[in-house]
Structures are given as C-alpha cells and as structure tokens.
Design a protein around this motif. Structure first.
Motif: not given
Length: 104
Positions: A5-22
C-alpha cells in the motif's frame, strides 16, 4: 501473504504469515455471498471485501489505507488475489461466477 500500500507517499509492505481459520471461514461466507450476487456485486459487498482484507492482515492498516493506498486500476485484482489466497490456504478452490473479478 503480502500486500503493498502507498501510505504517506511511501510504499509499505504488510505481511501475514499466519492466516487464522476464522479468516478462512469468513472467506467461505463471502464467497457464497459473491456467488449469489453473480457479476453484479453490490457496493456493500465490495465494502465487506475491503474490511475482510484489513482483517486478513490483523488490522495492520485501515480501510482508508486500502482506499487511498492502492491504484484504482489494481483494486479489484488485489482484493481478489488476497481473497483467493485465503481460500486456497484453506484448501478451497475458488469458483466465483465473475471469474475472480468484481463488477465494474
């Protein structure tokens, strides 16, 4: 799984390596709703999909961060990429009537 996502003019990468069963369960419910709506996915369902993505990434960013941080032309494909990824992690092959695309 990652999202950029581009936030405050900078590209930021968000990671989730644990996807909950819910999260997987919620994806199944969303998939059913999308099947019922077919190619005419409502604005409410679209908003639910954005909220779903925020939830997938454990609220590391906001709904507004998605609306403001993804290029308009990439929004639908990015939503479906994350959605399909969650379903595939749970061993479920997606088969939406719109072939992985939200209504224009």
């Amino acid at each position: 799984m990652q999202i950029k996502l581009r936030i405050d003019g900078q590209e930021k990468t968000f990671t989730n390596d644990f996807v909950k069963a819910r999260v997987f369960r919620n994806a199944l419910k969303m998939n059913e709703k999308m099947r019922i709506e077919g190619n005419e996915i409502s604005v409410d369902t679209f908003d639910e999909m954005i909220n779903f993505i925020v939830n997938v990434f454990d609220n590391q960013f906001t709904v507004d961060d998605i609306w403001d941080g993804i290029e308009a032309g990439m929004l639908q494909s990015e939503i479906m990429r994350v959605f399909d990824s969650v379903l595939n992690i749970g061993g479920y092959e997606t088969a939406t009537p719109s072939e992985g695309k939200l209504a224009d």
